[in-house]
Design a protein around this motif. Sequence first.
Motif, short mmCIF file in Angstrom:
data_model
loop_
_atom_site.label_atom_id
_atom_site.label_comp_id
_atom_site.label_asym_id
_atom_site.label_seq_id
_atom_site.Cartn_x
_atom_site.Cartn_y
_atom_site.Cartn_z
N ILE A 13 0.84 -1.20 0.00
CA ILE A 13 0.00 0.00 0.00
C ILE A 13 0.88 1.25 0.00
O ILE A 13 0.58 2.25 -0.66
N ASN A 14 1.98 1.21 0.75
CA ASN A 14 2.86 2.37 0.89
C ASN A 14 4.03 2.36 -0.09
O ASN A 14 4.92 3.20 0.01
N ALA A 15 4.03 1.40 -1.00
CA ALA A 15 5.12 1.31 -1.97
C ALA A 15 4.99 2.41 -3.02
O ALA A 15 3.98 3.10 -3.10
N SER A 16 6.03 2.54 -3.82
CA SER A 16 6.01 3.52 -4.91
C SER A 16 5.93 2.79 -6.23
O SER A 16 6.75 1.92 -6.52
N TYR A 17 4.92 3.12 -7.02
CA TYR A 17 4.85 2.57 -8.37
C TYR A 17 3.96 3.43 -9.24
O TYR A 17 3.09 4.15 -8.75
N ASN A 18 4.23 3.36 -10.52
CA ASN A 18 3.49 4.15 -11.49
C ASN A 18 2.91 3.20 -12.52
O ASN A 18 3.54 2.88 -13.51
N LEU A 19 1.70 2.71 -12.25
CA LEU A 19 1.00 1.84 -13.18
C LEU A 19 -0.16 2.60 -13.80
O LEU A 19 -0.86 3.33 -13.10
N GLU A 20 -0.37 2.41 -15.09
CA GLU A 20 -1.55 2.99 -15.71
C GLU A 20 -2.80 2.29 -15.18
O GLU A 20 -2.71 1.22 -14.57
N VAL A 21 -3.95 2.88 -15.43
CA VAL A 21 -5.20 2.34 -14.88
C VAL A 21 -5.41 0.89 -15.33
O VAL A 21 -5.75 0.02 -14.51
N ASN A 75 3.82 -3.98 -21.50
CA ASN A 75 3.91 -2.91 -20.52
C ASN A 75 4.05 -3.42 -19.09
O ASN A 75 4.92 -2.97 -18.34
N LEU A 76 3.18 -4.35 -18.70
CA LEU A 76 3.19 -4.81 -17.32
C LEU A 76 4.45 -5.60 -17.00
O LEU A 76 4.95 -5.56 -15.87
N PHE A 77 4.97 -6.30 -17.99
CA PHE A 77 6.18 -7.07 -17.75
C PHE A 77 7.36 -6.17 -17.37
O PHE A 77 8.23 -6.55 -16.58
N ASN A 78 7.37 -4.96 -17.91
CA ASN A 78 8.49 -4.05 -17.66
C ASN A 78 8.30 -3.17 -16.43
O ASN A 78 9.21 -2.45 -16.02
N ARG A 79 7.12 -3.20 -15.83
CA ARG A 79 6.85 -2.31 -14.70
C ARG A 79 7.56 -2.79 -13.43
O ARG A 79 7.67 -3.98 -13.17
N GLN A 80 7.99 -1.81 -12.64
CA GLN A 80 8.67 -2.09 -11.38
C GLN A 80 8.01 -1.30 -10.25
O GLN A 80 7.28 -0.36 -10.50
N PHE A 81 8.30 -1.71 -9.03
CA PHE A 81 7.88 -0.92 -7.87
C PHE A 81 8.99 -1.00 -6.84
O PHE A 81 9.87 -1.86 -6.91
N SER A 82 8.95 -0.08 -5.90
CA SER A 82 9.96 -0.09 -4.83
C SER A 82 9.26 0.08 -3.49
O SER A 82 8.20 0.71 -3.40
N PHE A 83 9.83 -0.52 -2.47
CA PHE A 83 9.28 -0.38 -1.13
C PHE A 83 10.41 -0.41 -0.11
O PHE A 83 11.54 -0.85 -0.41
N LYS A 84 10.11 0.10 1.07
CA LYS A 84 11.12 0.18 2.13
C LYS A 84 10.96 -1.01 3.06
O LYS A 84 9.86 -1.33 3.50
N GLU A 85 12.08 -1.64 3.38
CA GLU A 85 12.07 -2.82 4.24
C GLU A 85 13.11 -2.65 5.34
O GLU A 85 14.28 -2.36 5.06
#
Length: 311
Positions: A13-21, A75-85
Amino acid sequence: MGNELIVKDNILINASYNLEVTEQRLILLSIVRARETQQGITAESKLTIHASDYMNHFQVDKSAAYEALKGAVQNLFNRQFSFKEQQDDGTEFVVKSRWVSQIAYADDKAELHIIFAPSVVPLVTRLEKHFTSYQLKQVSQLTSKYAIRLYEILISWREVGKTPIINVEDLRYRLGVEYTEYKRMSDFKKRVLDVAVEQVNLYTDIQAKYEQSKSGRIIVGFTFTFKRSSVNTISNKEKDQNTLDIFTSITEKQVSFFANKLAYDEQFSSKYARIGEEYIDLEKRLYKDLLNPKFIQNNLKTLERLGLKLK
């Protein structure tokens, strides 16, 4: 459409990602599929999504559903997200991961196969104390990618109905706004925040607003407050027997359906539309109007002409 449950670890929920709708919607459908197995999934589990699933949940036509699934392969295959651990010794790592490790599309079947990346699996399947859940239908009508993210962020605080102050950079990070996008605060509020809040208020089960926190004249953060609302909720003061009978016959899906029908009905819209009002703006206004039983009463003949059948 049932009450399919989306469950996400609060890390996600608090991660960072930029996915289209369309990409966010496919991830949400994949989470539903993962939970439907009732046996958990692994980093090898293949999840299947059909174009009909996309059509039924998000009320789009066949061509839009096909394009969403077809576009996801690349598109979805190339998408990434980042989160703090945070480790046991207090060290905080910023983890980067892909969403999927494998994705495939069969054009003749309009069928998508997704395998979640190893980092994602525990974040969408485990049921521990730090998770947020909501029904898929609550975000099915949101067309702003920022609105979907904002809704998730807000309901993770639903027990108190208010978020702490979220500083600007952290909010941008969670909403997935790129560093180069909407750098001016006026643009960020107009193009991201205000649009997201408007859609959340219009299409979901909460009503939200925000307050700005300033240091001098500079906005440094935002606090969000919200309360639950429902299409099928109305105060006792507004009820009488006639309006109650009519109102309870209008479902959430019907409200959305007839807002569209009325907006594009020439006989009705020629009288009701404001000067210069676009169809999409009229439809949004009608969605709110249809929550009012008096509006339904006053326009019942038109609604019945367009197909409304009261129970």
